[in-house]
Design an enzyme around this catalytic site. Structure first.
Site, mmCIF file in Angstrom:
data_model
loop_
_atom_site.group_PDB
_atom_site.id
_atom_site.type_symbol
_atom_site.label_atom_id
_atom_site.label_comp_id
_atom_site.label_asym_id
_atom_site.label_seq_id
_atom_site.Cartn_x
_atom_site.Cartn_y
_atom_site.Cartn_z
ATOM 1 N N ASP A 50 0.825 -1.202 0.000
ATOM 2 C CA ASP A 50 0.000 0.000 0.000
ATOM 3 C C ASP A 50 0.863 1.258 0.000
ATOM 4 O O ASP A 50 1.326 1.707 1.047
ATOM 5 C CB ASP A 50 -0.936 0.011 1.219
ATOM 6 C CG ASP A 50 -1.944 1.138 1.128
ATOM 7 O OD1 ASP A 50 -2.957 0.961 0.430
ATOM 8 O OD2 ASP A 50 -1.709 2.212 1.719
ATOM 9 N N TYR A 55 3.922 9.402 0.111
ATOM 10 C CA TYR A 55 4.804 8.749 1.085
ATOM 11 C C TYR A 55 6.289 8.953 0.754
ATOM 12 O O TYR A 55 7.159 8.598 1.546
ATOM 13 C CB TYR A 55 4.488 7.249 1.199
ATOM 14 C CG TYR A 55 3.067 6.947 1.648
ATOM 15 C CD1 TYR A 55 2.264 7.940 2.204
ATOM 16 C CD2 TYR A 55 2.521 5.680 1.501
ATOM 17 C CE1 TYR A 55 0.961 7.670 2.588
ATOM 18 C CE2 TYR A 55 1.215 5.399 1.894
ATOM 19 C CZ TYR A 55 0.436 6.401 2.439
ATOM 20 O OH TYR A 55 -0.856 6.140 2.827
ATOM 21 N N LYS A 84 -1.583 6.124 -4.778
ATOM 22 C CA LYS A 84 -2.688 7.070 -4.530
ATOM 23 C C LYS A 84 -2.401 8.423 -5.174
ATOM 24 O O LYS A 84 -1.266 8.928 -5.086
ATOM 25 C CB LYS A 84 -2.900 7.266 -3.014
ATOM 26 C CG LYS A 84 -3.080 5.963 -2.234
ATOM 27 C CD LYS A 84 -3.458 6.174 -0.777
ATOM 28 C CE LYS A 84 -3.427 4.855 -0.020
ATOM 29 N NZ LYS A 84 -2.102 4.493 0.500
ATOM 30 N N HIS A 117 -6.444 9.813 -2.945
ATOM 31 C CA HIS A 117 -5.984 9.732 -1.550
ATOM 32 C C HIS A 117 -6.992 10.364 -0.579
ATOM 33 O O HIS A 117 -7.246 9.827 0.504
ATOM 34 C CB HIS A 117 -4.625 10.422 -1.438
ATOM 35 C CG HIS A 117 -3.780 9.942 -0.306
ATOM 36 N ND1 HIS A 117 -2.410 9.827 -0.391
ATOM 37 C CD2 HIS A 117 -4.094 9.550 0.955
ATOM 38 C CE1 HIS A 117 -1.936 9.373 0.762
ATOM 39 N NE2 HIS A 117 -2.932 9.213 1.594
HETATM 40 P P1 NAD Z 1 -0.564 1.083 11.773
HETATM 41 O O1 NAD Z 1 -1.840 0.939 12.525
HETATM 42 O O2 NAD Z 1 -0.196 0.076 10.772
HETATM 43 O O3 NAD Z 1 0.548 1.227 12.908
HETATM 44 C C1 NAD Z 1 1.891 1.293 12.622
HETATM 45 C C2 NAD Z 1 2.648 1.319 13.926
HETATM 46 O O4 NAD Z 1 2.414 0.095 14.651
HETATM 47 C C3 NAD Z 1 4.147 1.415 13.744
HETATM 48 O O5 NAD Z 1 4.632 2.264 14.762
HETATM 49 C C4 NAD Z 1 4.636 -0.011 13.965
HETATM 50 O O6 NAD Z 1 5.938 -0.043 14.477
HETATM 51 C C5 NAD Z 1 3.634 -0.532 14.981
HETATM 52 N N1 NAD Z 1 3.434 -1.984 14.837
HETATM 53 C C6 NAD Z 1 3.251 -2.693 13.694
HETATM 54 N N2 NAD Z 1 3.073 -3.992 13.956
HETATM 55 C C7 NAD Z 1 3.156 -4.143 15.310
HETATM 56 C C8 NAD Z 1 3.040 -5.245 16.173
HETATM 57 N N3 NAD Z 1 2.823 -6.471 15.707
HETATM 58 N N4 NAD Z 1 3.173 -5.032 17.509
HETATM 59 C C9 NAD Z 1 3.392 -3.794 17.990
HETATM 60 N N5 NAD Z 1 3.512 -2.686 17.206
HETATM 61 C C10 NAD Z 1 3.383 -2.861 15.871
HETATM 62 O O7 NAD Z 1 -0.585 2.538 11.180
HETATM 63 P P2 NAD Z 1 -0.461 3.288 9.811
HETATM 64 O O8 NAD Z 1 0.910 3.176 9.249
HETATM 65 O O9 NAD Z 1 -1.007 4.634 10.079
HETATM 66 O O10 NAD Z 1 -1.496 2.573 8.839
HETATM 67 C C11 NAD Z 1 -1.151 1.503 8.016
HETATM 68 C C12 NAD Z 1 -1.051 1.936 6.560
HETATM 69 O O11 NAD Z 1 -2.282 2.494 6.130
HETATM 70 C C13 NAD Z 1 -0.034 3.041 6.263
HETATM 71 O O12 NAD Z 1 1.289 2.597 6.272
HETATM 72 C C14 NAD Z 1 -0.521 3.486 4.907
HETATM 73 O O13 NAD Z 1 -0.131 2.585 3.889
HETATM 74 C C15 NAD Z 1 -2.043 3.451 5.100
HETATM 75 N N6 NAD Z 1 -2.611 4.760 5.522
HETATM 76 C C16 NAD Z 1 -3.427 5.397 4.642
HETATM 77 C C17 NAD Z 1 -3.978 6.625 4.960
HETATM 78 C C18 NAD Z 1 -4.897 7.291 3.976
HETATM 79 O O14 NAD Z 1 -5.155 8.508 4.110
HETATM 80 N N7 NAD Z 1 -5.415 6.583 2.999
HETATM 81 C C19 NAD Z 1 -3.688 7.228 6.198
HETATM 82 C C20 NAD Z 1 -2.858 6.549 7.098
HETATM 83 C C21 NAD Z 1 -2.332 5.315 6.750
#
Ligand code: NAD
Length: 328
Positions: A50, A55, A84, A117
């Site tokens: 994704d 990014y 996106k 996006h």
């Molecule tokens: P996420 O909920 O995936 O959290 C990421 C965090 O959780 C990081 O700090 C990571 O180190 C920690 N983590 C991951 N696996 C873990 C585990 N097993 N145990 C403990 N901690 C853990 O948050 P995110 O990155 O905000 O969301 C995921 C993805 O969604 C993004 O990378 C992106 O691709 C997408 N996204 C899209 C939008 C949008 O506007 N469309 C906005 C935010 C994120």
């Protein structure tokens, strides 16, 4: 329809293409480690990447994919590559060039899914001036946002052309509220295949998910772990809740299944056919996150997690209005 294989279950999008239930998110992945992360994740079995122009790591993500393809770890058709369209490229005349730039950066011929996006149109910034352009028109962290008067139906028509041109297999929406989806469905020649929104136990989005599913739009959750990703970004909201990983409800369910809290949080979504795209850089967590589909929660456990909902939103694009500058 959900089918399971050794990597991740997949769902069939309304277009007929398959799309994994568990993938890897690439927001905030530093350029220096992105190629290795993407390559390593494909080796581990991830089949959904994704990404987004915003990014600022699409070149490096593409390097990871290219390496995995060259080494025969995956075939292109087995990987769902996602990008996106950024907010500054909503005007119809900029959509194709923005998509082609991302395709070139990823070094692929087509995207499996290409999202708008956000339903927010910002004034165009020439990529020669700044790429990716970010939020503020002047490129500074606190600079004003300048709106471009580009209605969404024009952007969507340009997105549909990307499918006609073969650059994109599915077009999709993100951060779009229900009322706007209803409006889009009234005129879309090519319907959105996926809706990507913030969704986690503190923001379960029950009505929005029901609406999307009624329209046969598949839902992908972002920020599945709730506050964790927003520390340092939305601290006032983060302070309103405890981390999901240590919440007693999640901890108990995890213990009962010999699973990790992260797996419980992810499974709460994937078991209901909502895709997840957790971001991680640790190979142990990457593996654990991908394996969330290996166990099932009971109906009572799903309900117990549902009850954590407090409609707490960490990403609020509408908050951008506080920084609005001049209307174009
Ligand atoms: P996420 O909920 O995936 O959290 C990421 C965090 O959780 C990081 O700090 C990571 O180190 C920690 N983590 C991951 N696996 C873990 C585990 N097993 N145990 C403990 N901690 C853990 O948050 P995110 O990155 O905000 O969301 C995921 C993805 O969604 C993004 O990378 C992106 O691709 C997408 N996204 C899209 C939008 C949008 O506007 N469309 C906005 C935010 C994120």
């Amino acid at each position: 329809m959900v089918s399971k294989d050794s990597t991740s279950g997949t769902v069939k999008l309304a277009s007929g293409h398959s799309y994994p239930l568990t993938g890897l998110g690439l927001w905030k992945v530093p350029q220096e480690s992105c190629a290795e992360l993407v390559y390593g994740s494909l080796k581990l079995g991830y089949r959904l990447l994704d990404g987004a122009a915003d990014y600022d790591n699409e070149v490096q993500a593409g390097e990871g994919v290219t390496r995995a393809l060259k080494e025969g770890i995956v075939k292109r058709e087995d990987v769902t590559v996602v990008s996106k369209l950024w907010n500054t490229y909503h005007a119809a005349q900029h959509v194709e060039a923005a998509c082609r730039r991302s395709l070139q950066d990823w070094n692929v011929d087509y995207f499996d899914v290409y999202y708008v996006h956000m339903p927010i149109s910002l004034k165009y910034v020439d990529p020669k001036v700044r790429y990716p352009p970010g939020w503020s028109y002047d490129g500074t962290p606190t600079g004003a946002l300048e709106i471009e008067n580009s209605p969404f139906h024009e952007t969507w028509k340009a997105m549909e052309s990307l499918v006609d041109l073969g650059l994109v297999r599915n077009i999709a929406i993100s951060n779009m509220p229900g009322g706007m989806i209803m409006d889009l469905m009234a005129y879309a020649r090519i319907k959105p295949a996926v809706l990507q929104v913030e969704l986690h136990p503190y923001l379960s989005q029950v009505n929005l998910v029901r609406l999307a599913q009624a329209f046969k739009i598949h839902v992908t959750a972002y920020s599945s772990f709730g506050p964790t990703s927003w520390v340092g970004i939305s601290d006032t909201v983060v302070a309103k809740c405890e981390p999901l990983f240590t919440h007693s409800t999640i901890e108990k369910i995890a213990k009962d299944h010999s699973a990790t809290p992260a797996q419980v949080i992810l499974r709460w979504a994937t078991q209901r056919t909502i895709s997840v795209i957790p971001k991680s850089s640790s190979s142990e967590r990457l593996k654990g996150n991908l394996e969330n589909e290996k166990f099932d929660l009971t109906e009572e456990e799903i309900k117990a997690v549902d009850e954590l909902n407090v409609n707490l939103r960490f990403a609020d694009p509408a908050a951008a209005d506080a920084r609005l500058g001049v209307y174009a």
